[in-house]
Motif scaffolding. Structure first.
Motif, PDB file in Angstrom:
ATOM      1  N   ARG A 147       0.839  -1.195   0.000  1.00 14.32           N
ATOM      2  CA  ARG A 147       0.000   0.000   0.000  1.00 14.32           C
ATOM      3  C   ARG A 147       0.875   1.246   0.000  1.00 14.32           C
ATOM      4  NH1 ARG A 147      -4.942  -0.264   4.261  1.00 14.32           N
ATOM      5  NH2 ARG A 147      -4.393   1.960   4.235  1.00 14.32           N
ATOM      6  N   ALA A 148       0.664   2.091  -0.986  1.00 14.53           N
ATOM      7  CA  ALA A 148       1.484   3.289  -1.122  1.00 14.53           C
ATOM      8  C   ALA A 148       1.177   4.340  -0.071  1.00 14.53           C
ATOM      9  CB  ALA A 148       1.304   3.888  -2.521  1.00 14.53           C
ATOM     10  N   ASP A 149       0.029   4.232   0.601  1.00 13.52           N
ATOM     11  CA  ASP A 149      -0.329   5.237   1.593  1.00 13.52           C
ATOM     12  C   ASP A 149       0.256   4.937   2.969  1.00 13.52           C
ATOM     13  OD1 ASP A 149      -2.062   2.984   1.680  1.00 13.52           O
ATOM     14  OD2 ASP A 149      -3.448   4.096   2.966  1.00 13.52           O
ATOM     15  N   LEU A 150       0.950   3.824   3.112  1.00  9.00           N
ATOM     16  CA  LEU A 150       1.566   3.472   4.387  1.00  9.00           C
ATOM     17  C   LEU A 150       3.070   3.732   4.339  1.00  9.00           C
ATOM     18  CD1 LEU A 150      -0.213   0.061   5.156  1.00  9.00           C
ATOM     19  CD2 LEU A 150      -0.740   2.320   6.114  1.00  9.00           C
ATOM     20  N   SER A 151       3.639   4.027   5.493  1.00 12.23           N
ATOM     21  CA  SER A 151       5.079   4.218   5.571  1.00 12.23           C
ATOM     22  C   SER A 151       5.811   2.913   5.299  1.00 12.23           C
ATOM     23  CB  SER A 151       5.466   4.742   6.954  1.00 12.23           C
ATOM     24  OG  SER A 151       5.304   3.720   7.928  1.00 12.23           O
ATOM     25  N   HIS A 152       7.109   3.003   5.155  1.00  4.27           N
ATOM     26  CA  HIS A 152       7.928   1.821   4.871  1.00  4.27           C
ATOM     27  C   HIS A 152       7.722   0.755   5.946  1.00  4.27           C
ATOM     28  CE1 HIS A 152      11.344   0.060   2.679  1.00  4.27           C
ATOM     29  NE2 HIS A 152      11.819  -0.336   3.852  1.00  4.27           N
TER      30      HIS A 152
END
Length: 378
Positions: A147-152
């Motif tokens: 998910r691109a909306d979560l941090s690494h």
């Protein structure tokens, strides 16, 4: 003029290159990361900030950080063949580190190998995807897309479980990732620099580093450090169990370090992270861990006086990662998810200013042998 040559087994004490990335000081128990004492940055920075710091020698602005996080997030997907490799590895129950090494070698399929900076981003971004995907395959579970909306850090935990992690778990994991991101010219980092020094590509350097890290003399064994705590179970068992181990000549995992002759500063940072994380119902287990640590330190001084065997990073690595919910088989791969930030930074640094690393060897073989045709050999 001929240079003086001195043999130092294992290159101990040899300075092979200059670096601005990290400085472990084993005598003072200090670790400096790009100018910051570890305890002044690891508990506060995001992992993306730490990687940016190592690559650019400064912390990013808010705009730069947002851009950098987005760039990493868009590179989390793997080439299709990587999934095929992971499935084949899972069918044979290969260790996670081996699967990571195999899949990492495919990453040049999604990046121009000549673009070292882009390849570094791909390596850092893809490692959590590889590890989480492989772990789910081993468990017979469906893969979860990043998910691109979560941090690494949050995305890694999400891809393992399918649940968005809470802020405390993310902060604990980020502190761990920040704490172990770089540590001087250790074996895997030196391997990455040697490969980079030949002007080979970034992914090749990273894959070589994984190969060095998976060796038991380097990657360590944080899992067994916590196993001893589980074996002890209650505070009153600590002394008899640990004393029996020392009487049998067993090594206490999580104590002693080749570099640090005083307490490992990384252990202090992770201890503080654990203290904040292990609250409420978890507090009793944390208290047991601290008690076991103190008993171990006291008995090590009794049985091995003057050896200065202090708590190292493995002891509290095990506690923090266990608290987050990671199984012990993921401890070393999670270490790699962090350390790839350091490996890539060292490779980039060496590309910019380094020469090929080519040490000498002390020859110990024969020097006056004569060729004998095969018909005349005994």
């Amino acid at each position: 003029m001929e240079l003086e040559t001195i043999m130092r087994p294992g290159l101990q004490g040899v300075i092979a290159a200059e670096t601005r990335l990290s400085r472990p000081d084993g005598q003072r128990g200090v670790l400096v990361i790009a100018g910051y004492w570890l305890e002044r940055i690891a508990p506060y920075a995001t992992f993306e900030e730490m990687v940016y710091l190592l690559w650019h020698d400064r912390l990013p602005t808010a705009v730069e950080l947002a851009t950098f996080k987005a760039e990493l997030a868009e590179k989390r997907a793997l080439p299709p063949i990587a999934e095929d490799i992971l499935r084949a590895a899972a069918a044979q129950k290969q260790p996670v580190m081996d699967a990571l090494r195999m899949a990492a070698g495919t990453l040049n399929l999604v990046v121009d190998a000549a673009d070292a900076q882009a390849a570094a981003q791909v390596a850092v971004a893809a490692f959590p995807t590889i590890v989480a995907s492989y772990w789910r395959l081993l468990q017979g579970e469906a893969l979860i897309a990043p998910r691109a909306d979560l941090s690494h850090a949050a995305n890694y935990l999400y891809m393992l479980t399918g649940d968005v992690p809470d802020a405390d778990a993310v902060r604990a994991l980020e502190t761990y990732l920040n704490t172990v991101i770089d540590h001087g010219f250790n074996a895997s980092t030196f391997t990455a620099r040697v490969i980079a020094s030949t002007q080979s590509d970034m992914i090749a350097a990273v894959v070589g580093a994984i190969g060095a890290l998976k060796g038991p003399l380097h990657g360590g064994a944080p899992g067994p450090a916590l196993d001893m705590v589980f074996e002890i179970g209650t505070p009153e068992n600590a002394e008899p169990v640990i004393r029996a181990k020392l009487e049998r000549g067993e090594r206490l995992m999580g104590f002693g370090h080749r570099v640090y002759k005083v307490r490992d500063p990384r252990a202090d940072v992770l201890n503080a992270a654990a203290e904040r994380f292990f609250v409420g119902e978890r507090a009793e287990f944390y208290a047991l861990v601290r008690h076991v640590e103190q008993v171990a330190l006291d008995l090590l001084e009794e049985y091995k006086p003057g050896r200065s065997l202090k708590t190292n990073v493995e002891f509290y690595t095990a506690l923090v990662l266990h608290g987050i919910g990671l199984p012990t088989d993921l401890f070393s791969p999670t270490f790699a998810i962090s350390r790839v930030g350091g490996w890539t930074a060292h490779a980039l640094e060496h590309y910019a200013s380094g020469r090929i690393i080519r040490p000498l060897a002390q020859y110990t073989g024969e020097t006056e042998r004569r060729w004998v045709p095969i018909t005349e050999r005994d």
